[in-house]
Design an enzyme around this catalytic site. Structure first.
Site, short mmCIF file in Angstrom:
data_model
loop_
_atom_site.label_atom_id
_atom_site.label_comp_id
_atom_site.label_asym_id
_atom_site.label_seq_id
_atom_site.Cartn_x
_atom_site.Cartn_y
_atom_site.Cartn_z
CG HIS A 60 -2.11 0.81 1.25
ND1 HIS A 60 -2.43 1.66 0.23
CD2 HIS A 60 -3.06 1.01 2.22
CE1 HIS A 60 -3.53 2.34 0.54
NE2 HIS A 60 -3.93 1.96 1.75
CG HIS A 80 -3.80 0.48 -8.44
ND1 HIS A 80 -5.14 0.34 -8.18
CD2 HIS A 80 -3.31 1.37 -7.54
CE1 HIS A 80 -5.45 1.13 -7.17
NE2 HIS A 80 -4.36 1.77 -6.76
CG ASP A 99 3.12 4.37 -3.96
OD1 ASP A 99 2.96 5.41 -3.30
OD2 ASP A 99 2.42 3.35 -3.78
C1 LIG Z 1 -0.51 -3.23 -5.92
C2 LIG Z 1 -0.64 -4.74 -6.15
C3 LIG Z 1 -0.64 -5.45 -4.79
C4 LIG Z 1 -1.93 -5.01 -6.86
O1 LIG Z 1 -1.92 -6.28 -7.32
P1 LIG Z 1 -3.26 -7.07 -7.74
O2 LIG Z 1 -3.86 -6.44 -8.92
O3 LIG Z 1 -4.11 -7.20 -6.56
O4 LIG Z 1 -2.76 -8.43 -8.20
P2 LIG Z 1 -1.84 -9.50 -7.52
O5 LIG Z 1 -1.04 -9.00 -6.38
O6 LIG Z 1 -2.69 -10.68 -7.28
O7 LIG Z 1 -0.87 -9.78 -8.77
C5 LIG Z 1 -1.35 -10.37 -9.98
C6 LIG Z 1 -0.18 -10.94 -10.74
O8 LIG Z 1 0.61 -9.86 -11.25
C7 LIG Z 1 1.91 -9.88 -10.70
N1 LIG Z 1 2.28 -8.54 -10.33
C8 LIG Z 1 1.46 -7.54 -9.92
N2 LIG Z 1 2.17 -6.44 -9.67
C9 LIG Z 1 3.45 -6.74 -9.93
C10 LIG Z 1 4.65 -6.02 -9.83
N3 LIG Z 1 4.66 -4.76 -9.41
N4 LIG Z 1 5.79 -6.62 -10.15
C11 LIG Z 1 5.81 -7.91 -10.57
N5 LIG Z 1 4.69 -8.66 -10.67
C12 LIG Z 1 3.53 -8.07 -10.35
C13 LIG Z 1 1.80 -10.75 -9.45
O9 LIG Z 1 3.03 -11.36 -9.13
C14 LIG Z 1 0.75 -11.75 -9.86
O10 LIG Z 1 1.36 -12.71 -10.66
P3 LIG Z 1 0.83 -14.26 -10.66
O11 LIG Z 1 -0.61 -14.18 -11.06
O12 LIG Z 1 1.71 -14.90 -11.67
O13 LIG Z 1 1.01 -14.74 -9.26
C15 LIG Z 1 0.55 -5.25 -6.99
O14 LIG Z 1 0.48 -4.72 -8.29
C16 LIG Z 1 1.90 -4.95 -6.37
O15 LIG Z 1 2.36 -5.71 -5.49
N6 LIG Z 1 2.58 -3.86 -6.80
C17 LIG Z 1 3.83 -3.49 -6.22
C18 LIG Z 1 3.60 -2.76 -4.90
C19 LIG Z 1 3.06 -1.37 -5.11
O16 LIG Z 1 3.55 -0.62 -5.93
N7 LIG Z 1 2.05 -1.02 -4.32
C20 LIG Z 1 1.44 0.32 -4.35
C21 LIG Z 1 0.03 0.24 -4.81
S1 LIG Z 1 -0.65 1.86 -5.01
#
Ligand SMILES: CC(C)(COP(=O)(O)OP(=O)(O)OC[C@H]1O[C@@H](n2cnc3c(N)ncnc32)[C@H](O)[C@@H]1OP(=O)(O)O)[C@@H](O)C(=O)NCCC(=O)NCCS
Length: 393
Positions: free
Chosen positions: A224, A263, A320
């Site tokens: 987050h 995201h 971010d």
């Molecule tokens: C923000 C976040 C948690 C949202 O993810 P989400 O849409 O809920 O999806 P998931 O976490 O389930 O990820 C889905 C897939 O994409 C991949 N993925 C998502 N974001 C990724 C990233 N930044 N880098 C590498 N892989 C990523 C995951 O590994 C997952 O792969 P899989 O299906 O092979 O296991 C995720 O994109 C993330 O961890 N980003 C990095 C942290 C970040 O910048 N957070 C700030 C958010 S404002």
């Protein structure tokens, strides 16, 4: 055949849990709206305090209402003495997000409205929180360096006063305006994890500070608000990396996440990231630090190509990704980047807390109480028989 919707163990993804009148996201088109106004429009024309008013009260203020609101914030720009005294006894290497989370109940202890049940009482608490979080973080930053906290300057805007309290020198007007825009961009984001935490807590009729404390805790996580500092750490670690694209590929091959990308809701570039990218290049050019946004863009390009090759076409920069460079170029220490997110998001948290408490978008307040399916040890409804410790195998 009706489509099966997965509702368990998906982190409430795609599940609508409430109505809200505060903000709206179109994740496919990359649109963010606060109370009807697009974020780009607010970033170009509004100020953080005007945006905070919009979120809290529900409409843009008249000139005199804005002036009054700004005066109320300015008047609340001080901390009780016991907070400063307390800070002086805390470990200096404490994480500022822990300091912030611990400060919130300290503020509650002497808030004259703490038992107030009216919207007005909650608005007054919101004003104090908006005024105090930045002061608390700046004071903590000074105290941990062995310096005395500074006094607020009532002539300075919200963002400028924070920079003054933090650095001990009056900020450049452009820098203060850029920080103010950052605060506008982070002020609300519908039912994100921290806002949901705030709303869930106050649905028990706990007070606003209890909700905000939970919000700060939720925001600290690396998935987050904690991501901005991690983006900056990544950039600093990669400063001397010769082959950034190769690093990105290695990172992805080993299953590591690229911080600042992806995201839960946006399937295209986060509209806030677009504003911040332009800002990062402008500040970079002005201060001779373009290497940070340039490195970020190279990581963005390589990661986007790599994600696409791997069939993930919707992982794009989030808020971010470029805010890290922006804050770094403003001289903000890495561990204060997530607190700045909170200093902004406090307006959204308080607006949501008020909406939740007073059921402003629904018929009546409702305590959150989801169900979980029990998948643990089970011996039938009569329960397992208890064996004294000595008889257990
Ligand atoms: C923000 C976040 C948690 C949202 O993810 P989400 O849409 O809920 O999806 P998931 O976490 O389930 O990820 C889905 C897939 O994409 C991949 N993925 C998502 N974001 C990724 C990233 N930044 N880098 C590498 N892989 C990523 C995951 O590994 C997952 O792969 P899989 O299906 O092979 O296991 C995720 O994109 C993330 O961890 N980003 C990095 C942290 C970040 O910048 N957070 C700030 C958010 S404002």
């Amino acid at each position: 055949m009706a489509e099966m919707v997965r509702t368990k163990n998906v982190g409430l993804r795609g599940i609508t849990v409430a109505d809200t009148k505060i903000s709206f996201i179109d994740g496919e088109k990359g649109v963010l709206i606060y109370r009807g106004y697009r974020i780009e429009e607010l970033a170009a024309n509004s100020s953080y305090l005007e945006t905070a008013y919009l979120l809290l009260i529900g409409r843009l203020p008249s000139k005199s209402a804005l002036r009054e609101f700004e005066q109320e914030i300015t008047a609340a720009r001080e901390l009780p003495d016991y907070v400063y005294e307390s800070y002086k006894t805390w470990p200096r290497d404490a994480d500022p997000m822990d300091v912030m989370q611990a400060s919130v109940p300290l503020f509650a202890m002497s808030d004259p409205d703490i038992s107030g049940e009216s919207r007005e009482a909650n608005q007054r608490m919101a004003i104090r929180l908006i005024a105090r979080l930045p002061i608390a973080m700046a004071a903590w930053h000074r105290i941990r360096q062995g310096l005395e906290p500074l006094k607020s300057d009532e002539e300075l805007s919200h963002a400028a006063n924070f920079l003054w309290l933090l650095h001990g020198k009056k900020p450049d007007e452009d820098v203060a305006r850029d920080l103010d825009v950052c605060l506008i961009l982070h002020a609300d984001h519908t039912f994100n994890a921290s806002t949901f935490a705030c709303r869930e807590v106050v649905s028990t009729r706990a007070h606003m500070y209890a909700g905000v404390g939970a919000g700060v805790g939720a925001l600290s996580g690396s998935l987050h608000g904690g991501a901005n500092a991690r983006v900056m750490r990544m950039l600093l670690n990669l400063e001397s990396e010769k082959d950034l694209p190769a690093w990105v590929r290695r990172q992805m091959d080993s299953g590591q996440r690229i911080m600042g990308m992806g995201h839960a809701v946006y399937k295209t570039m986060d509209p806030r990231a677009r504003v911040l990218k332009e800002m990062a290049y402008r500040i970079g050019e002005k201060t001779g630090q373009e290497k940070w946004p340039k490195m970020t863009t190279l990581i963005e390009k390589t990661a986007t190509d790599e994600f696409e090759k791997r069939g993930k076409t919707d992982i794009k920069p989030n808020v971010d990704f470029y805010s890290a460079s922006v804050y770094h170029m403003m001289g903000i220490p890495m561990d204060l980047m997530t607190p700045i997110f909170a200093i902004s998001r406090i307006a959204g948290w308080c607006a949501h807390i008020i909406e939740e408490k007073f059921a402003e978008a629904q018929e009546k307040p409702a305590l959150y109480r989801p169900k979980a399916e029990y998948v643990g040890n089970y011996c039938g409804l009569l329960g397992c028989s208890y064996e004294p410790p000595a008889e257990r195998g």
